[in-house]
Design a protein around this motif. Sequence first.
Motif, PDB file in Angstrom:
ATOM      1  N   ALA A   1     -17.484   2.661 -13.377  1.00  0.00           N
ATOM      2  CA  ALA A   1     -16.055   2.385 -13.209  1.00  0.00           C
ATOM      3  C   ALA A   1     -15.513   3.068 -11.962  1.00  0.00           C
ATOM      4  N   ALA A   2     -16.069   4.214 -11.594  1.00  0.00           N
ATOM      5  CA  ALA A   2     -15.611   4.936 -10.409  1.00  0.00           C
ATOM      6  C   ALA A   2     -15.946   4.190  -9.122  1.00  0.00           C
ATOM      7  N   LYS A   3     -16.806   3.198  -9.197  1.00  0.00           N
ATOM      8  CA  LYS A   3     -17.177   2.399  -8.018  1.00  0.00           C
ATOM      9  C   LYS A   3     -16.221   1.229  -7.803  1.00  0.00           C
ATOM     10  N   ASP A   4     -15.435   0.911  -8.812  1.00  0.00           N
ATOM     11  CA  ASP A   4     -14.552  -0.259  -8.733  1.00  0.00           C
ATOM     12  C   ASP A   4     -13.385  -0.011  -7.788  1.00  0.00           C
ATOM     13  N   CYS A   5     -12.931  -1.081  -7.182  1.00  0.00           N
ATOM     14  CA  CYS A   5     -11.730  -1.038  -6.367  1.00  0.00           C
ATOM     15  C   CYS A   5     -10.543  -0.745  -7.281  1.00  0.00           C
ATOM     16  N   MET A   6      -9.591   0.032  -6.782  1.00  0.00           N
ATOM     17  CA  MET A   6      -8.386   0.322  -7.557  1.00  0.00           C
ATOM     18  C   MET A   6      -7.170   0.037  -6.688  1.00  0.00           C
ATOM     19  N   LEU A   7      -6.217  -0.715  -7.250  1.00  0.00           N
ATOM     20  CA  LEU A   7      -4.977  -1.052  -6.570  1.00  0.00           C
ATOM     21  C   LEU A   7      -3.802  -0.500  -7.361  1.00  0.00           C
ATOM     22  N   THR A   8      -2.655  -0.305  -6.680  1.00  0.00           N
ATOM     23  CA  THR A   8      -1.445   0.127  -7.367  1.00  0.00           C
ATOM     24  C   THR A   8      -0.917  -1.018  -8.214  1.00  0.00           C
ATOM     25  N   GLU A   9       0.128  -0.746  -8.994  1.00  0.00           N
ATOM     26  CA  GLU A   9       0.831  -1.800  -9.718  1.00  0.00           C
ATOM     27  C   GLU A   9       1.573  -2.669  -8.710  1.00  0.00           C
ATOM     28  N   TRP A  10       1.930  -3.881  -9.097  1.00  0.00           N
ATOM     29  CA  TRP A  10       2.670  -4.785  -8.220  1.00  0.00           C
ATOM     30  C   TRP A  10       4.066  -4.227  -7.953  1.00  0.00           C
ATOM     31  N   THR A  11       4.570  -4.436  -6.726  1.00  0.00           N
ATOM     32  CA  THR A  11       5.962  -4.115  -6.420  1.00  0.00           C
ATOM     33  C   THR A  11       6.842  -5.172  -7.078  1.00  0.00           C
ATOM     34  N   GLU A  12       8.157  -4.968  -7.035  1.00  0.00           N
ATOM     35  CA  GLU A  12       9.093  -5.990  -7.501  1.00  0.00           C
ATOM     36  C   GLU A  12       9.051  -7.159  -6.518  1.00  0.00           C
ATOM     37  N   TRP A  13       9.435  -8.340  -6.970  1.00  0.00           N
ATOM     38  CA  TRP A  13       9.496  -9.504  -6.092  1.00  0.00           C
ATOM     39  C   TRP A  13      10.599  -9.290  -5.052  1.00  0.00           C
ATOM     40  N   THR A  14      10.345  -9.725  -3.816  1.00  0.00           N
ATOM     41  CA  THR A  14      11.369  -9.660  -2.780  1.00  0.00           C
ATOM     42  C   THR A  14      12.423 -10.718  -3.058  1.00  0.00           C
ATOM     43  N   GLY A  15      13.495 -10.682  -2.278  1.00  0.00           N
ATOM     44  CA  GLY A  15      14.496 -11.728  -2.374  1.00  0.00           C
ATOM     45  C   GLY A  15      13.934 -13.030  -1.814  1.00  0.00           C
ATOM     46  N   CYS A  16      14.593 -14.147  -2.092  1.00  0.00           N
ATOM     47  CA  CYS A  16      14.146 -15.449  -1.603  1.00  0.00           C
ATOM     48  C   CYS A  16      14.436 -15.576  -0.111  1.00  0.00           C
ATOM     49  N   ARG A  17      13.426 -15.936   0.650  1.00  0.00           N
ATOM     50  CA  ARG A  17      13.612 -16.166   2.080  1.00  0.00           C
ATOM     51  C   ARG A  17      12.441 -16.983   2.598  1.00  0.00           C
ATOM     52  N   GLN A  18      12.630 -17.566   3.790  1.00  0.00           N
ATOM     53  CA  GLN A  18      11.550 -18.331   4.407  1.00  0.00           C
ATOM     54  C   GLN A  18      10.632 -17.348   5.120  1.00  0.00           C
ATOM     55  N   MET A  19       9.356 -17.474   4.879  1.00  0.00           N
ATOM     56  CA  MET A  19       8.387 -16.610   5.537  1.00  0.00           C
ATOM     57  C   MET A  19       8.177 -17.125   6.958  1.00  0.00           C
ATOM     58  N   LYS A  20       8.433 -16.300   7.938  1.00  0.00           N
ATOM     59  CA  LYS A  20       8.317 -16.706   9.337  1.00  0.00           C
ATOM     60  C   LYS A  20       6.886 -17.150   9.644  1.00  0.00           C
ATOM     61  N   ASP A  21       6.790 -18.177  10.467  1.00  0.00           N
ATOM     62  CA  ASP A  21       5.505 -18.704  10.934  1.00  0.00           C
ATOM     63  C   ASP A  21       4.583 -19.152   9.804  1.00  0.00           C
ATOM     64  N   SER A  22       5.150 -19.434   8.633  1.00  0.00           N
ATOM     65  CA  SER A  22       4.296 -19.875   7.528  1.00  0.00           C
ATOM     66  C   SER A  22       4.114 -21.386   7.540  1.00  0.00           C
ATOM     67  N   GLY A  23       5.022 -22.103   8.232  1.00  0.00           N
ATOM     68  CA  GLY A  23       4.961 -23.554   8.232  1.00  0.00           C
ATOM     69  C   GLY A  23       5.478 -24.147   6.935  1.00  0.00           C
ATOM     70  N   ILE A  24       5.961 -23.313   6.039  1.00  0.00           N
ATOM     71  CA  ILE A  24       6.471 -23.776   4.751  1.00  0.00           C
ATOM     72  C   ILE A  24       7.990 -23.686   4.792  1.00  0.00           C
ATOM     73  N   MET A  25       8.659 -24.793   4.458  1.00  0.00           N
ATOM     74  CA  MET A  25      10.112 -24.838   4.503  1.00  0.00           C
ATOM     75  C   MET A  25      10.758 -24.274   3.237  1.00  0.00           C
ATOM     76  N   ALA A  26      10.001 -24.109   2.182  1.00  0.00           N
ATOM     77  CA  ALA A  26      10.562 -23.621   0.924  1.00  0.00           C
ATOM     78  C   ALA A  26      10.853 -22.124   1.035  1.00  0.00           C
ATOM     79  N   ALA A  27      11.915 -21.703   0.370  1.00  0.00           N
ATOM     80  CA  ALA A  27      12.200 -20.276   0.272  1.00  0.00           C
ATOM     81  C   ALA A  27      11.201 -19.678  -0.715  1.00  0.00           C
ATOM     82  N   ARG A  28      10.681 -18.533  -0.363  1.00  0.00           N
ATOM     83  CA  ARG A  28       9.639 -17.911  -1.194  1.00  0.00           C
ATOM     84  C   ARG A  28       9.935 -16.441  -1.430  1.00  0.00           C
TER      85      ARG A  28
END
Length: 130
Positions: free
Chosen positions: A65-92
Motif C-alpha cells: 500500500a505504501a507504493k500506491d499513488c496518493m492524492l488529496t481529496e477533491w477541491t470544491e467545484w469552481t464557478g461556471c465559466r468558459q475554459m479558455k482555449d478549450s474550443g468548448i462553448m459550454a460553461a464548465r
Amino acid sequence: PPTVAAAPPPPTVAPPTVAPTVAPTTVAPPPYSVHAATTVGPMLAPLPSLSASEEAALNATYADAAKDCMLTEWTEWTGCRQMKDSGIMAARQMRTRSLLQPQLEGGEPCGLSQEFRNCVNSGVIAHVSD
C-alpha cells in the motif's frame, strides 16, 4: 413652657406566617445520578494476537500500500465559466486534487487530478455567448 408628651411608637405588626418553601427534589437523569439505573452491556475483549504468518501478511499489505499513488481529496467545484482555449462553448466547472505521494514501482497508479462538468440550467447546458 408646657411639655409635650412624645407620641407613642406605632404598634408593631408581625409579618404573616408563611410556611418555608422547599424546592422539589429531582433526581438527575442517567448517567449523572447515583440513583440511575445501571445495566451491564457487552464487554469488549482484546483481539487475539496475530500468528507470525498473519503478521507477515499484514506487513506485506502495508508495504504494498505504501507504493500506491496518493492524492488529496477533491477541491470544491469552481464557478461556471468558459475554459479558455478549450474550443468548448459550454460553461464548465472544474475541480482538482494534488499529489501527496507518487506511485512507486509496483504500486497503484494515480487517478485523475482534474475533473470537469458542464453547467446545466433547468436541464439545458449553459453556453457562453460572445
